[in-house]
Motif scaffolding. Structure first.
Motif, PDB file in Angstrom:
ATOM      1  N   GLN A   1      40.515  18.952  64.933  1.00 21.03           N
ATOM      2  CA  GLN A   1      41.569  18.623  64.225  1.00 21.03           C
ATOM      3  C   GLN A   1      41.354  17.011  64.256  1.00 21.03           C
ATOM      4  O   GLN A   1      41.744  16.316  63.279  1.00 21.03           O
TER       5      GLN A   1
ATOM      6  N   THR B   1      48.317  13.902  56.309  1.00 20.46           N
ATOM      7  CA  THR B   1      48.999  15.389  56.318  1.00 20.46           C
ATOM      8  C   THR B   1      48.582  16.161  57.655  1.00 20.46           C
ATOM      9  O   THR B   1      49.241  16.678  58.389  1.00 20.46           O
ATOM     10  N   GLN B   2      47.552  15.488  58.164  1.00 22.90           N
ATOM     11  CA  GLN B   2      47.037  16.265  59.576  1.00 22.90           C
ATOM     12  C   GLN B   2      48.012  15.881  60.710  1.00 22.90           C
ATOM     13  O   GLN B   2      48.425  16.485  61.390  1.00 22.90           O
TER      14      GLN B   2
ATOM     15  N   LEU C   1      51.842  17.097  60.033  1.00 27.58           N
ATOM     16  CA  LEU C   1      52.032  18.491  60.039  1.00 27.58           C
ATOM     17  C   LEU C   1      51.712  18.967  61.447  1.00 27.58           C
ATOM     18  O   LEU C   1      51.849  20.441  61.328  1.00 27.58           O
ATOM     19  N   ASN C   2      51.720  18.288  62.496  1.00 27.05           N
ATOM     20  CA  ASN C   2      51.451  18.751  64.003  1.00 27.05           C
ATOM     21  C   ASN C   2      50.053  19.504  63.858  1.00 27.05           C
ATOM     22  O   ASN C   2      50.211  20.307  64.756  1.00 27.05           O
ATOM     23  N   PHE C   3      49.298  19.361  63.101  1.00 25.07           N
ATOM     24  CA  PHE C   3      48.002  20.151  63.419  1.00 25.07           C
ATOM     25  C   PHE C   3      47.141  18.954  64.341  1.00 25.07           C
ATOM     26  O   PHE C   3      46.622  19.735  65.383  1.00 25.07           O
TER      27      PHE C   3
ATOM     28  N   ASN D   1      42.913  23.212  55.312  1.00 28.82           N
ATOM     29  CA  ASN D   1      43.586  23.467  56.397  1.00 28.82           C
ATOM     30  C   ASN D   1      45.078  23.746  56.452  1.00 28.82           C
ATOM     31  O   ASN D   1      45.942  23.919  57.443  1.00 28.82           O
ATOM     32  N   GLN D   2      45.426  23.419  55.135  1.00 27.20           N
ATOM     33  CA  GLN D   2      46.927  23.974  54.957  1.00 27.20           C
ATOM     34  C   GLN D   2      47.650  25.115  55.121  1.00 27.20           C
ATOM     35  O   GLN D   2      48.505  25.480  54.524  1.00 27.20           O
TER      36      GLN D   2
ATOM     37  N   ARG E   1      58.297  18.013  60.534  1.00 30.13           N
ATOM     38  CA  ARG E   1      58.572  17.907  59.086  1.00 30.13           C
ATOM     39  C   ARG E   1      58.701  19.231  58.608  1.00 30.13           C
ATOM     40  O   ARG E   1      57.831  20.077  58.902  1.00 30.13           O
TER      41      ARG E   1
ATOM     42  N   SER F   1      50.040  19.302  50.527  1.00 27.21           N
ATOM     43  CA  SER F   1      49.584  18.315  51.436  1.00 27.21           C
ATOM     44  C   SER F   1      50.780  17.508  51.921  1.00 27.21           C
ATOM     45  O   SER F   1      50.918  16.791  52.827  1.00 27.21           O
TER      46      SER F   1
END
Lengths: 384, 677
Positions: free
Chosen positions: A239, A258-259, A262-264, B58-59, B129, B239
């Protein structure tokens, strides 16, 4: 007024003169990094000062003040306190061994709640000071190769073993590396350096297999083959690499990662904050941050080389080495060059303990700069 | 001594070598940073395209779907703890235009959110979020519909349905099954430590909004089994994190938690709660054949449902401060002097020592010993052991205890489960105190207090003094007496997820002579069935041939000095005696044993025995074989239940249906005032 080797001693002791002697460029670089840290923490909280960014800035402001105060402290005081501080840190490490609080599966803390203390952090500073004092009293010949070198080896070995036993592999490695570098800078002969370096290289693989705890071994195995277990332990590395790589040259833009958003990314506010920098500001952002770190290291090394006392030289260089190792190990970990060992990025990552160590360390470096013309006698300090 | 001077050459050499090495270290740092930059360049410049694709692919994310929590059932399958649908309102911060305004509008629709506004704001702003946060749950259908109606005007607000824990009986089982509540910071800390110690990841469900964790009783003890495995809903997020699609095939179904079947019988326990009315106490019923606990009641109780959604501070404070202690599980965690119920143990100890049951003592109401006079509140005259148990004569047991000695009494009681903690109950228990000579020595610091004085033995002989037991222990004692053979263990959990738990009778035999047990059982039968027995009037079941055996107890809870009450139910409530009744039935072929405590209820015969009779009747009438036996008896009939015990009626010393029976006043046992020579 500026100070030179010819300035009268009484004048140098004035606070206004001392304040002028502080390396404000170095202080500015530290504040710059901490500011970037707060910015990133604001971003990963989804554009919010809470819970991290605000606390990070308040903490830094407080510690910045402490650094300034510490830089005014006479080098003789630092010198005097070197051995007592080391003895205290060692004692506390032993105490942790016996009565420490087990947190997150490791025995690292003394005391409870807000009054807790992690003695291994104190040791990072105390070891540097104690080694500096020891080398201050050594001749060049003795520092090169003599039986007296057994003493620094023991001084480094004891805390490294105690910390490794906690188990806190990251800090143990950091202590060992810092001690090693200081012995190297002290003047250890190349005849010994080569065999040791080669020996370590040979000894690491078997040590990984047999000495480390299973979870530590897993981390290293995962580092070597992250794709084998992408959702388990390899997850962090993959990740974080995706976060960095997808940032590209200019990054995705502030608040748009985004990584990280988004809590990745796990541990995004501590160990992996650099990945957020890489994602949101891209290669350019990373380069700027790493350049700032590099400038800090070089300024500090320069301060070390201009000191008139050997204690000042060694202590400043030792603190710089600790800082540089933090940066290199964390950076390597985040972009997949080293296994995950739980070393934060100093001043950028959220977390008070490391910031305290680093800022006290730079207090010492600044004190060396402010008192660079001091001639420090050998032997006993004026307190102890 | 400092060295006089530095050797210039050496100092210069030292400095020179330091400077050379510093250059090398600086070079090393450059190399290290260079390696980082190179690697970053590879990632971010050369391979950036690949990682960008990876990052957008990855989404696919998994949304945790919590599994339904396992139910808790009684032995007949009645649901004691289940799940019911609950309507919730959720807010997604990033989809609202203005959080403050949105909360204002929600507050107009659902006024309850206004009071918790500050807390909600914090919860919402701390959530990741695009994660929905529940701002109100357990809505009525009307409120739910109202929110749905206004959905268009409220971006970022949605209403959905989830499952909430529900306890259909409210309070009757609250102490046994406990309750679930929000995951607290403390729970989280513990879970993290446990996960770190075992090297595993923390259960993601703990982080799920609306997840509830077992806090007390069975809910806590078997939280892992009840919890189940979470499922995942595969959703596609763009995204910015907004959900744009779902992949139904990629969903992972949650595995529901295991159902837990208890040995409790809901009918018996509900009846027990009803019988207690407003009074404080505990009732425990066990099957003496296999150790199954049919009833484990602590009264008064509280509504466990209130704790699921978070009990208001004022309510909790009121519960906590009420002097009847509704939050305390008195059946296992309340300890009290056993009073005269303990005479069964003293009698057994005497028999085991070889003392003849035919030995008689003359009771003329007092027993002077040392410089103290121990009292009995009747002049029983000459009594043998059988008679002394039946009439609960203190003078007899003062002297018997002195003959037997405290150690043998304690050892006998220990064999019967007094002072034991039973693992298979799985809920916390207080061990209480079972004193003997070694115990005193161990407990007290002062050498003068370490000695067991002979003057302490008479009190011990009537179940007073240092002795403290919990109702469960007394019930186990009675069931071992009634079983007559096995050292039965109580069992509360019958099965977990269909897997049967070991029964309570797979245990060794009691190391006691069965004849002696038979003697005590016969004496207990007389207590309830002889006209002079202390519980004669109160313990008539009215079930034809099915008779009860028992023993009353009136335990002094407080010294009578300083005008604090007197024997029985007089004076201020908190200074009154505790009423006990232990019993088993049928007396000829024991099946069920029980212990009933009425805290500060006064005499055991008047406060506890009538309640015990009601609970025992319910228990027996649910047993098909017992019913068959009653009906087989020619001319036998089931008497109508005696008038219900209205809570108000319980305030008088005696229930109305026995106020004029002559036997009632004799139903006494005297607690002794402890003496220290």
């Amino acid at each position: 007024m500026t100070v030179s080797a010819l300035t009268r001693p009484g004048q140098r002791d004035r606070i206004s003169v001392k304040l002028g002697e502080i390396d404000w460029r170095l202080a500015g670089l530290l504040a710059f990094i901490a500011g970037i840290g707060a910015m990133m923490l604001y971003s990963i909280a989804g554009g919010s000062w809470k819970p991290w960014a605000e606390a990070h800035l308040i903490r830094f402001a407080l510690l910045f003040g402490i650094m300034i105060i510490l830089s005014l402290v006479d080098l003789r005081v630092w010198y005097s306190l070197a051995y007592p501080a080391y003895a205290l840190a060692l004692l506390l490490l032993v105490a942790v061994m016996l009565v420490g609080d087990v947190r997150l599966g490791a025995r690292r803390w003394l005391g409870h709640g807000s009054l807790s203390l992690q003695p291994s952090e104190l040791m990072k500073i105390a070891l540097v000071m104690a080694l500096g004092r020891f080398y201050h009293n050594l001749t060049a010949k003795q520092a090169r190769w003599s039986w007296k070198l057994l003493i620094p080896v023991a001084m480094i070995g004891a805390p490294v073993l105690l910390v490794a036993k906690q188990p806190d592999l990251g800090t143990a490695i950091l202590l060992a590396l810092t001690g090693g570098i200081m012995m190297f800078m002290g003047g250890l002969t190349w005849k010994v350096i080569w065999p040791v370096v080669i020996g370590v290289c040979v000894a690491v693989p078997p040590a990984v297999m047999f000495v480390l705890k299973p979870f530590q071994r897993d981390r290293i195995m995962t580092f070597l083959h992250p794709d084998k277990d992408p959702s388990g332990t390899g997850y962090h590395i993959i990740q974080s690499e995706i976060a960095a790589g997808s940032g590209g040259f200019l990054g995705k833009g502030y608040l748009l990662g985004t990584q990280s958003q988004l809590n990745f990314l796990p541990e995004k506010q501590t160990d992996f904050i650099f990945a957020t920098v890489a994602e949101e500001f891209g290669f350019i952002g990373c380069f700027v941050v790493l350049a700032a770190y590099g400038a800090i290291v070089f300024t500090a090394l320069r301060i070390a080389s201009t000191s008139h006392s050997h204690f000042g030289r060694m202590a400043a260089a030792g603190m710089t080495a600790t800082f540089a190792f933090y940066v290199l190990i964390n950076g390597a970990m985040v972009i997949g060059l080293a296994p995950v060992v739980g070393v934060p990025m100093p001043l950028l990552s959220y977390g008070g303990t490391v910031m305290v160590t680093v800022m006290i360390g730079f207090g010492l470096v600044q004190a060396v700069r402010v008192h660079r013309y001091f001639e420090l006698p050998r032997g006993r300090g004026f307190l102890f | 001594m400092n060295e006089p001077a530095i050797f210039f050459e050496d100092a210069n050499e030292r400095q020179g070598s330091f400077l050379r090495r510093t250059v090398l270290v600086g070079g090393g740092a450059v190399l290290g940073l260079g390696a980082l930059v190179t690697r970053l360049g590879m990632l971010q410049l050369v391979e950036a395209g690949r990682y960008k694709t990876l990052s957008s692919n990855n989404q696919w994310n998994y949304r945790v779907i919590p599994p339904p929590r396992g139910r808790i059932l009684d032995r007949n399958g009645v649901v004691l703890a289940g799940n019911r649908p609950s309507f919730r309102v959720l807010v997604i911060r990033d989809e609202t235009k203005d959080l403050d305004q949105t909360l204002n509008l929600v507050g107009e629709l659902i006024p309850s959110t206004v009071d918790r506004r500050r807390q909600l704001l914090r919860e919402i702003s701390q959530s990741p979020r695009f994660t929905p946060v529940a701002v109100a749950s357990d809505l009525s259908w009307e409120d739910f519909a109202k929110v749905n109606l206004h959905a268009n005007e409220l971006p970022g607000v949605m209403a959905d349905m989830n499952e909430a824990r529900y306890y259909p009986f409210g309070g009757a089982f609250a102490h046994v099954i406990g309750y679930v509540a929000k995951v607290s910071d403390n729970d989280m800390k513990k879970a993290k430590e446990a996960a770190a110690a075992s090297g595993t990841d923390i259960d993601p469900m703990l982080m799920h909004p609306g997840f509830r964790i077992g806090k007390q009783g069975i809910e806590k003890a078997f939280d892992k089994q009840l919890r189940g495995q979470p499922g995942g809903q595969k959703v596609e997020v763009d995204s910015r994190g907004r959900v744009v699609g779902e992949d139904r095939d990629g969903d992972r179904r949650p595995t529901p938690g295991d159902d837990i079947v208890l040995t409790i019988d809901a009918d018996v326990q509900n009846r027990a709660l009803e019988v207690f009315g407003k009074e404080s106490g505990a009732a425990v019923v066990m099957d003496v054949r296999n150790g199954d606990v049919l009833c484990l009641l602590s009264a008064p109780s509280f509504d466990a449902n209130a704790f699921v959604s978070g009990v208001p501070g004022a309510t909790y404070k009121a519960l906590n401060e009420y002097d009847h202690h509704p939050l305390l599980n008195k059946a296992t965690s309340g300890t009290f002097p056993a009073g005269s119920t303990f005479k069964t143990m003293v009698a057994l100890a005497a028999l085991e020592k070889g003392i003849s049951p035919k030995d008689t003592y003359v009771c003329n109401g007092v027993f002077p010993f040392g410089n103290h006079v121990f009292k009995c509140d009747q002049h029983h005259g000459a009594q043998d052991m059988h008679g002394a148990i039946v009439t609960s004569c203190d003078v007899f047991f003062y002297q018997t205890a002195l003959k037997v000695g405290p150690d043998l009494i304690a050892a006998t009681a220990r064999k019967f489960g007094i002072n034991a903690v039973f693992e298979d109950i799985h809920i916390p228990q207080q061990r209480g105190t079972l004193p003997d000579i070694a115990w005193k020595k161990k407990t007290y610091k002062d050498p003068r207090q370490q000695i067991w004085y002979p003057g302490e033995t008479p009190s011990f002989g009537i179940g007073q003094g240092y002795l403290a037991v919990n109702p469960l222990q007394l019930c186990v004692m009675t069931s071992r007496l009634a079983n007559g053979k096995k050292a039965l263990l109580p069992r509360l959990v019958k099965s977990i997820g269909g897997k049967e738990m070991p029964p309570g009778n797979a245990v060794p035999d009691l190391p006691v002579n069965p004849d002696h047990l038979q003697f005590v059982r016969e004496a207990m039968a007389s207590v309830a069935n002889d006209a002079r027995g202390t519980a004669f009037a109160a313990a008539q079941l009215g079930l034809g041939p099915i008779k009860m055996a028992g023993k009353t107890g009136t335990a002094q809870s407080h010294t009578y000095d300083g005008g604090h009450g007197a024997h029985g139910a007089v004076g201020e409530w908190k200074f009154r005696d505790h009423g006990w009744f232990v019993a088993f039935a049928p007396y000829d072929e024991p099946r069920y044993a029980m212990a009933v405590l009425v805290e500060h209820g006064g005499f055991g015969a008047s406060a506890a025995a009538p309640k015990a009779r009601e609970i025992m009747r319910t228990t027996l009438l649910k047993d098909a074989e017992i019913m068959a036996r009653i009906q087989k008896q020619p001319g036998a009939r089931i008497d109508a239940a005696p008038p219900p015990l209205a809570p108000d009626a319980m305030k008088s010393d005696l229930p109305p249906d026995m106020q004029d029976t002559p036997a009632a006043p004799a139903s006494t046992s005297t607690p002794a005032v402890r003496t220290t020579p």
